[in-house]
Scaffold this motif. Structure first.
Motif, PDB file in Angstrom:
ATOM      1  N   PRO A  16      34.232  10.208 -17.528  1.00 17.56           N
ATOM      2  CA  PRO A  16      34.257   9.970 -16.078  1.00 17.56           C
ATOM      3  C   PRO A  16      32.863  10.044 -15.467  1.00 17.56           C
ATOM      4  O   PRO A  16      32.042  10.870 -15.852  1.00 17.56           O
ATOM      5  N   LYS A  18      30.558  10.897 -12.460  1.00 17.85           N
ATOM      6  CA  LYS A  18      30.530  11.759 -11.281  1.00 17.85           C
ATOM      7  C   LYS A  18      29.810  11.030 -10.161  1.00 17.85           C
ATOM      8  O   LYS A  18      28.841  10.329 -10.380  1.00 17.85           O
ATOM      9  N   LEU A  20      30.097   8.983  -6.096  1.00 24.11           N
ATOM     10  CA  LEU A  20      30.890   8.377  -5.043  1.00 24.11           C
ATOM     11  C   LEU A  20      31.593   7.100  -5.439  1.00 24.11           C
ATOM     12  O   LEU A  20      32.433   6.612  -4.710  1.00 24.11           O
ATOM     13  N   GLY A  21      31.272   6.505  -6.550  1.00 24.88           N
ATOM     14  CA  GLY A  21      31.864   5.235  -6.926  1.00 24.88           C
ATOM     15  C   GLY A  21      31.033   4.083  -6.401  1.00 24.88           C
ATOM     16  O   GLY A  21      30.012   4.251  -5.748  1.00 24.88           O
ATOM     17  N   ARG A  44      34.347   3.331  -0.752  1.00 29.95           N
ATOM     18  CA  ARG A  44      33.863   3.599  -2.098  1.00 29.95           C
ATOM     19  C   ARG A  44      35.054   3.509  -3.039  1.00 29.95           C
ATOM     20  O   ARG A  44      36.139   3.975  -2.734  1.00 29.95           O
ATOM     21  N   SER A  46      36.358   4.149  -6.997  1.00 29.40           N
ATOM     22  CA  SER A  46      36.125   4.758  -8.303  1.00 29.40           C
ATOM     23  C   SER A  46      37.049   4.092  -9.313  1.00 29.40           C
ATOM     24  O   SER A  46      38.267   4.145  -9.164  1.00 29.40           O
ATOM     25  N   ASP A  48      37.527   5.085 -12.242  1.00 32.76           N
ATOM     26  CA  ASP A  48      38.259   6.171 -12.901  1.00 32.76           C
ATOM     27  C   ASP A  48      39.576   6.422 -12.188  1.00 32.76           C
ATOM     28  O   ASP A  48      40.625   6.554 -12.815  1.00 32.76           O
ATOM     29  N   LYS A  49      39.544   6.486 -10.859  1.00 34.65           N
ATOM     30  CA  LYS A  49      40.773   6.746 -10.093  1.00 34.65           C
ATOM     31  C   LYS A  49      41.726   5.559 -10.148  1.00 34.65           C
ATOM     32  O   LYS A  49      42.935   5.725 -10.115  1.00 34.65           O
ATOM     33  N   GLU A  50      41.201   4.351 -10.237  1.00 45.27           N
ATOM     34  CA  GLU A  50      42.042   3.157 -10.285  1.00 45.27           C
ATOM     35  C   GLU A  50      42.693   2.965 -11.646  1.00 45.27           C
ATOM     36  O   GLU A  50      43.844   2.547 -11.729  1.00 45.27           O
TER      37      GLU A  50
END
Length: 146
Positions: A16, A18, A20-21, A44, A46, A48-50
């Motif tokens: 991952p 680190k 703000l994306g 912003r 990410s 990773d979150k998607e």
């Protein structure tokens, strides 16, 4: 980091990022005629979150081969694989079959389990009791280079 390399797939663990994306403009991009100028709302995003819903059970693997081109999985595409998802009929799965990893569509019914390629040049594989077979994870996303 590379975990494992086989003839069909090369596995990686997610690392991952680190921060703000990347900038994301939530306006929609027209694939037809250009739309009139709109107010751009910058957010912003990410990846990773998607793409990663369960961090501990998610891995990446790079495709090697053409057996799944009909499903949009091409040579060198990067697969996002979630090992926490339940396998079911018609899902695309990464499987360990007789000593090798492969990615195929699952066909499951009362007569058994088959691994179906999405290319007519490759045979459908019927899983039998003689096979060393594990459904390793379910493909949730594919990342392509254009």
């Amino acid at each position: 980091m590379i975990l494992h390399k086989s003839n069909a797939l090369t596995f990686f663990t997610p690392n991952p990022i680190k921060g703000l994306g990347a900038p994301f403009f939530d306006t929609g991009i027209s694939a037809g005629f250009p739309s009139p100028a709109e107010d751009f709302k910058e957010q912003r995003l990410s990846l990773d979150k998607e793409l990663v819903k369960n961090k501990e059970a998610t891995f990446f693997a790079r495709v090697s081969g053409q057996s799944m081109i009909g499903a949009g999985l091409d040579d060198n595409d990067l697969l996002v694989i979630d090992r926490s998802l339940e396998p079911s009929h018609n899902k695309i799965a990464v499987c360990f079959l007789d000593g090798e990893f492969t990615v195929k569509r699952l066909k499951v019914n009362t007569d058994g389990v088959w691994l179906k390629p999405e290319n007519p040049n490759y045979p459908i594989i019927k899983i039998t009791a003689e096979n060393d077979f594990i459904i390793w994870g379910i493909v949730t996303n594919v990342i392509k280079k254009v």
